[in-house]
Design a protein around this motif. Structure first.
Motif, PDB file in Angstrom:
ATOM      1  N   ASN A 140      -9.745  -7.233  -0.667  1.00  0.00           N
ATOM      2  CA  ASN A 140      -8.453  -7.862  -0.475  1.00  0.00           C
ATOM      3  C   ASN A 140      -7.423  -7.331  -1.480  1.00  0.00           C
ATOM      4  OD1 ASN A 140      -7.096  -9.586   1.071  1.00  0.00           O
ATOM      5  ND2 ASN A 140      -7.841 -11.475   0.111  1.00  0.00           N
ATOM      6  N   GLY A 141      -7.874  -7.209  -2.720  1.00  0.00           N
ATOM      7  CA  GLY A 141      -6.991  -6.767  -3.803  1.00  0.00           C
ATOM      8  C   GLY A 141      -6.520  -5.337  -3.607  1.00  0.00           C
ATOM      9  N   LEU A 142      -7.383  -4.479  -3.086  1.00  0.00           N
ATOM     10  CA  LEU A 142      -6.974  -3.090  -2.859  1.00  0.00           C
ATOM     11  C   LEU A 142      -5.943  -3.013  -1.739  1.00  0.00           C
ATOM     12  CD1 LEU A 142     -10.326  -1.122  -3.240  1.00  0.00           C
ATOM     13  CD2 LEU A 142      -8.403  -1.223  -4.835  1.00  0.00           C
ATOM     14  N   ALA A 143      -6.126  -3.836  -0.703  1.00  0.00           N
ATOM     15  CA  ALA A 143      -5.164  -3.836   0.399  1.00  0.00           C
ATOM     16  C   ALA A 143      -3.790  -4.321  -0.094  1.00  0.00           C
ATOM     17  CB  ALA A 143      -5.656  -4.719   1.532  1.00  0.00           C
ATOM     18  N   TYR A 144      -3.813  -5.357  -0.929  1.00  0.00           N
ATOM     19  CA  TYR A 144      -2.572  -5.845  -1.524  1.00  0.00           C
ATOM     20  C   TYR A 144      -1.999  -4.863  -2.520  1.00  0.00           C
ATOM     21  CZ  TYR A 144      -1.248 -10.447  -0.193  1.00  0.00           C
ATOM     22  OH  TYR A 144      -0.728 -11.487   0.480  1.00  0.00           O
ATOM     23  N   GLY A 145      -2.912  -4.341  -3.331  1.00  0.00           N
ATOM     24  CA  GLY A 145      -2.502  -3.432  -4.400  1.00  0.00           C
ATOM     25  C   GLY A 145      -1.791  -2.206  -3.863  1.00  0.00           C
ATOM     26  N   TYR A 179       1.766  -3.053  -3.749  1.00  0.00           N
ATOM     27  CA  TYR A 179       2.354  -3.013  -5.096  1.00  0.00           C
ATOM     28  C   TYR A 179       2.595  -1.567  -5.540  1.00  0.00           C
ATOM     29  CZ  TYR A 179       0.830  -7.914  -5.548  1.00  0.00           C
ATOM     30  OH  TYR A 179       0.644  -9.248  -5.374  1.00  0.00           O
ATOM     31  N   SER A 180       1.591  -0.720  -5.302  1.00  0.00           N
ATOM     32  CA  SER A 180       1.714   0.676  -5.739  1.00  0.00           C
ATOM     33  C   SER A 180       2.926   1.347  -5.105  1.00  0.00           C
ATOM     34  CB  SER A 180       0.467   1.474  -5.358  1.00  0.00           C
ATOM     35  OG  SER A 180      -0.633   1.036  -6.103  1.00  0.00           O
ATOM     36  N   LEU A 181       3.071   1.157  -3.796  1.00  0.00           N
ATOM     37  CA  LEU A 181       4.181   1.811  -3.101  1.00  0.00           C
ATOM     38  C   LEU A 181       5.524   1.355  -3.669  1.00  0.00           C
ATOM     39  CD1 LEU A 181       2.947   1.616   0.599  1.00  0.00           C
ATOM     40  CD2 LEU A 181       3.463   3.707  -0.651  1.00  0.00           C
ATOM     41  N   VAL A 182       5.649   0.057  -3.925  1.00  0.00           N
ATOM     42  CA  VAL A 182       6.920  -0.451  -4.448  1.00  0.00           C
ATOM     43  C   VAL A 182       7.094  -0.013  -5.907  1.00  0.00           C
ATOM     44  CG1 VAL A 182       8.313  -2.516  -4.851  1.00  0.00           C
ATOM     45  CG2 VAL A 182       6.845  -2.395  -2.848  1.00  0.00           C
ATOM     46  N   ALA A 183       5.977  -0.001  -6.637  1.00  0.00           N
ATOM     47  CA  ALA A 183       6.041   0.363  -8.057  1.00  0.00           C
ATOM     48  C   ALA A 183       6.558   1.778  -8.269  1.00  0.00           C
ATOM     49  CB  ALA A 183       4.662   0.202  -8.696  1.00  0.00           C
ATOM     50  N   VAL A 184       6.246   2.676  -7.323  1.00  0.00           N
ATOM     51  CA  VAL A 184       6.725   4.059  -7.461  1.00  0.00           C
ATOM     52  C   VAL A 184       8.255   4.084  -7.568  1.00  0.00           C
ATOM     53  CG1 VAL A 184       6.917   6.287  -6.290  1.00  0.00           C
ATOM     54  CG2 VAL A 184       4.733   5.091  -6.330  1.00  0.00           C
ATOM     55  N   ALA A 218       3.257  -3.930 -12.112  1.00  0.00           N
ATOM     56  CA  ALA A 218       2.288  -2.855 -11.881  1.00  0.00           C
ATOM     57  C   ALA A 218       2.771  -1.557 -12.516  1.00  0.00           C
ATOM     58  CB  ALA A 218       2.072  -2.667 -10.385  1.00  0.00           C
ATOM     59  N   ALA A 219       4.064  -1.284 -12.380  1.00  0.00           N
ATOM     60  CA  ALA A 219       4.616  -0.052 -12.949  1.00  0.00           C
ATOM     61  C   ALA A 219       4.497  -0.061 -14.467  1.00  0.00           C
ATOM     62  CB  ALA A 219       6.081   0.112 -12.527  1.00  0.00           C
ATOM     63  N   VAL A 220       4.806  -1.193 -15.085  1.00  0.00           N
ATOM     64  CA  VAL A 220       4.731  -1.296 -16.539  1.00  0.00           C
ATOM     65  C   VAL A 220       3.264  -1.214 -16.993  1.00  0.00           C
ATOM     66  CG1 VAL A 220       5.192  -2.757 -18.539  1.00  0.00           C
ATOM     67  CG2 VAL A 220       6.831  -2.650 -16.679  1.00  0.00           C
ATOM     68  N   LEU A 221       2.404  -1.852 -16.205  1.00  0.00           N
ATOM     69  CA  LEU A 221       0.974  -1.860 -16.499  1.00  0.00           C
ATOM     70  C   LEU A 221       0.445  -0.422 -16.581  1.00  0.00           C
ATOM     71  CD1 LEU A 221      -1.277  -4.039 -16.679  1.00  0.00           C
ATOM     72  CD2 LEU A 221      -1.657  -3.704 -14.249  1.00  0.00           C
ATOM     73  N   ARG A 254       1.562   8.335 -11.591  1.00  0.00           N
ATOM     74  CA  ARG A 254       0.169   7.943 -11.346  1.00  0.00           C
ATOM     75  C   ARG A 254      -0.144   6.609 -12.004  1.00  0.00           C
ATOM     76  NH1 ARG A 254      -2.518  13.952 -11.425  1.00  0.00           N
ATOM     77  NH2 ARG A 254      -1.291  14.596  -9.618  1.00  0.00           N
ATOM     78  N   GLY A 255       0.573   6.285 -13.065  1.00  0.00           N
ATOM     79  CA  GLY A 255       0.424   4.969 -13.676  1.00  0.00           C
ATOM     80  C   GLY A 255       0.809   3.875 -12.695  1.00  0.00           C
ATOM     81  N   ALA A 256       1.874   4.116 -11.930  1.00  0.00           N
ATOM     82  CA  ALA A 256       2.324   3.121 -10.951  1.00  0.00           C
ATOM     83  C   ALA A 256       1.256   2.917  -9.877  1.00  0.00           C
ATOM     84  CB  ALA A 256       3.640   3.561 -10.321  1.00  0.00           C
ATOM     85  N   LEU A 257       0.651   4.011  -9.439  1.00  0.00           N
ATOM     86  CA  LEU A 257      -0.400   3.895  -8.430  1.00  0.00           C
ATOM     87  C   LEU A 257      -1.562   3.075  -8.971  1.00  0.00           C
ATOM     88  CD1 LEU A 257      -0.625   7.580  -7.089  1.00  0.00           C
ATOM     89  CD2 LEU A 257       1.148   5.889  -6.779  1.00  0.00           C
ATOM     90  N   LEU A 258      -2.022   3.471 -10.157  1.00  0.00           N
ATOM     91  CA  LEU A 258      -3.149   2.782 -10.784  1.00  0.00           C
ATOM     92  C   LEU A 258      -2.804   1.320 -11.038  1.00  0.00           C
ATOM     93  CD1 LEU A 258      -5.953   3.227 -12.128  1.00  0.00           C
ATOM     94  CD2 LEU A 258      -4.728   3.604 -14.272  1.00  0.00           C
ATOM     95  N   GLY A 259      -1.623   1.088 -11.611  1.00  0.00           N
ATOM     96  CA  GLY A 259      -1.206  -0.273 -11.936  1.00  0.00           C
ATOM     97  C   GLY A 259      -1.164  -1.170 -10.712  1.00  0.00           C
ATOM     98  N   GLY A 260      -0.692  -0.640  -9.601  1.00  0.00           N
ATOM     99  CA  GLY A 260      -0.601  -1.426  -8.376  1.00  0.00           C
ATOM    100  C   GLY A 260      -1.968  -1.902  -7.916  1.00  0.00           C
ATOM    101  N   PHE A 261      -2.907  -0.973  -7.859  1.00  0.00           N
ATOM    102  CA  PHE A 261      -4.248  -1.335  -7.400  1.00  0.00           C
ATOM    103  C   PHE A 261      -4.923  -2.291  -8.381  1.00  0.00           C
ATOM    104  CE2 PHE A 261      -3.741   2.657  -4.914  1.00  0.00           C
ATOM    105  CZ  PHE A 261      -3.883   2.082  -3.662  1.00  0.00           C
TER     106      PHE A 261
END
Lengths: 237, 336
Positions: free
Chosen positions: B34-39, B42-47, B272-275, B282-289
């Protein structure tokens, strides 16, 4: 033929005047050097020629065309490329990518390939380090990369702002040797330096800049022999 | 006072907080899926946040509205294509796929246009006047509210009636947890878009221009990069991805088309982006997931009402140990 002509240019930072009525010319094929103390306006002059700073009055012409109001990125297309003070390598890019940035505006693939060969023959170190990230290189290597990157633009006029700054003596020698070599291969150079001794001995002509104004001009050899220049800029005594 | 604490902690029959490790373990794989689908959303928006921050050092708070406009775009495309509000549509598979792609295109274009307009109307004039950075930030917050309220006045404060193109249906099981068709579609589609964005930034000439401006704007200009064009491009890329995220969002939460629906999601994506390290793609991608899965784990461990709290506590804890985020700041350092 006059490549660059700066006529009566003044530049201000807010209310502070950094250049007051500066005029200088660079003829095609020359190495011209601009010497002066800290804060004299050397870097300001370079940034103005590149278009990062707007002039408050005066004009700049390049190959006879007025470029005073031309956007900075289009001046690169016209053939003015600067290697800025402090080298300014893109720290997160590899050597290859930094060199690619040099030819950002170019589309002539065959000529670009030639220029890679030329840069790699001038700086074999860069070819060995192609995939290394720029920010992890030593100061001397970064300076070579900065020079190589500027050459990748195949500039008509190469602006070099303090290329010897912060380098070990053997690197300084090498950098100046390469500047001469680049010039002999046909690139016109405007060089800003604190290392006046080296710069004057390599330059065809030189300008002395003091508090935003040109105070002396002459051939490199003339100024090198002038006792007052020696006292002020060559650190003799 | 202390004697009253248990009653304060257990209000209205719901535990204020629980600490149920058994539930965390039981629901671990469910939450991960579930978290990956949601994440991925987040990743897409975080970019979008991270790219704009990279080149302008601006946190574009109006990005949440760039997102929600995309959701409205997708929603009205559904309506235009003849889907009824409420209920679940029963179109043949091929037709559904074609319609989803159409909605994706419309959502991306809508969000992209809003992002571009925002840049032109709100931020560029400030750059011309060399406004201090704080002014940009305040403008961003103002633009966010303005767009949000305009949408509310146009529609109304209530969510649009849900339109569902696909009924969620389990496809297969991993670790005893079923993965639905929607989750899989969203995850894969998001992954493809993120990989395209990543290779655009890291492998193309224009992407190199974006990284150059992010790392050293003046030197980028000295190499002939047109900074204004780069800025425009980053807003467009961020907008396109936010639009895609919006479609994926309403596929998972069909009732999410509402004027302020971007707010919480935007803040989460920013988190997610800050995370991951803002400015770092790539931080945004990772942070989102990571944020997607961690808020689900937290929900299981502490109770559903803690979901959002967990998301922000994760941020605070990570920043305490790595103030520049997991991968660190800088667009250019985000490479293998």
């Amino acid at each position: 033929m006059t490549l660059l002509e700066i006529s009566d240019v003044s530049v201000h930072y807010g209310r502070i005047r950094a250049l007051s009525g500066l005029s200088l010319t660079v003829e095609e094929g020359e190495v011209v050097t601009l010497i002066g103390a800290n804060g004299a306006g050397k870097t300001t002059t370079m940034r103005t020629v590149s278009g990062l700073l707007p002039v408050t009055s005066g004009s700049i012409t390049f190959e006879g065309d007025d470029i005073t109001r031309l956007r900075a990125d289009l001046r690169v297309v016209r053939g003015i490329c600067q290697s800025p003070e402090g080298r300014a390598i893109f720290p997160g890019m590899t050597v290859q990518e930094n060199l690619d940035m040099g030819c950002y505006t170019r589309k002539d693939r065959a000529a670009i390939a030639e220029d890679y060969e030329r840069v790699f023959s001038l700086f074999p170190r860069l070819e060995e380090r192609r995939t290394q990230v720029g920010g992890t290189m030593s100061g001397g290597e970064q300076q070579m990369l900065a020079l190589g990157r500027a050459l990748m633009a195949r500039p008509r006029l190469l602006l070099l702002d303090e290329p010897s700054m912060g380098l070990a003596p053997q690197f300084i020698q090498q950098i100046f040797r390469i500047i001469t070599e680049i010039n002999e291969q046909g690139t016109t150079v405007l060089l800003v330096e604190q290392n006046a001794q080296q710069a004057l001995s390599r330059a065809h002509r030189a300008y002395i800049l003091d508090a935003g104004e040109i105070t002396r001009t002459g051939t490199g050899a003339e100024l090198l022999a002038d006792p007052s220049i020696k006292d002020a800029y060559l650190g003799v005594g | 006072m202390i004697g009253n604490l248990p009653t304060v902690l257990a209000q209205g029959g719901v535990d204020w907080i629980s600490f149920d490790i058994g539930r965390l373990v039981d629901q671990f794989w469910y939450n991960t899926v579930n978290g990956l689908a949601y994440g991925s959303i987040y990743s897409l928006v975080a970019v979008g946040y991270t790219l704009v921050y990279g080149v302008l050092k601006l946190i574009n708070f109006a990005h949440s509205e760039v997102f929600i406009v995309g959701a409205f775009g997708a929603y009205f495309t559904f309506q235009f294509l003849g889907y009824e509000s409420g209920g679940i549509a029963q179109a043949p598979l091929v037709e559904t796929i074609v319609n989803l792609i159409l909605a994706l295109a419309v959502a991306m274009i809508c969000s992209g246009l809003v992002a571009l307009t925002l840049e032109r109307v709100a931020y560029r004039p400030l750059r011309r006047k060399k406004a201090p950075r704080l002014v940009f930030l305040i403008t961003a917050v103002g633009a966010s509210f303005a767009i949000q309220q305009a949408i509310m006045l146009w529609r109304n404060p209530n969510p649009e009636l849900a339109i569902q193109l696909i009924a969620p249906r389990p496809l297969f099981e991993v670790f005893g947890v079923s993965v639905t068709n929607i989750q899989l579609t969203v995850f894969l589609a998001a992954l493809v878009l993120l990989l395209i964005a990543d290779s655009f930034i890291n492998r193309t000439r224009l992407g190199r221009g974006i990284r150059a401006v992010a790392q050293d704007p003046d030197t980028a200009t000295l190499m002939g990069v047109n900074k204004e064009r780069v800025i425009m491009l980053t807003f467009i890329i961020g907008g396109l991805l936010a639009g895609a995220a919006a479609l994926f969002y309403i596929m998972q939460i069909p009732q999410g088309v509402v004027y302020n629906g971007g707010f919480l999601l935007g803040i989460k994506a920013f988190t997610a982006a800050v995370l991951g390290g803002i400015g770092n793609l790539r931080g945004a991608l990772l942070g989102g997931f990571l944020l997607g899965v961690f808020e689900n784990y937290g929900q299981s461990l502490l109770g559903g009402q803690w979901r959002d709290v967990v998301a922000f506590v994760v941020l605070i804890v990570i920043l305490m140990f790595r103030p520049t985020g997991i991968l660190g700041e800088s667009l250019g350092k985000a490479r293998v």
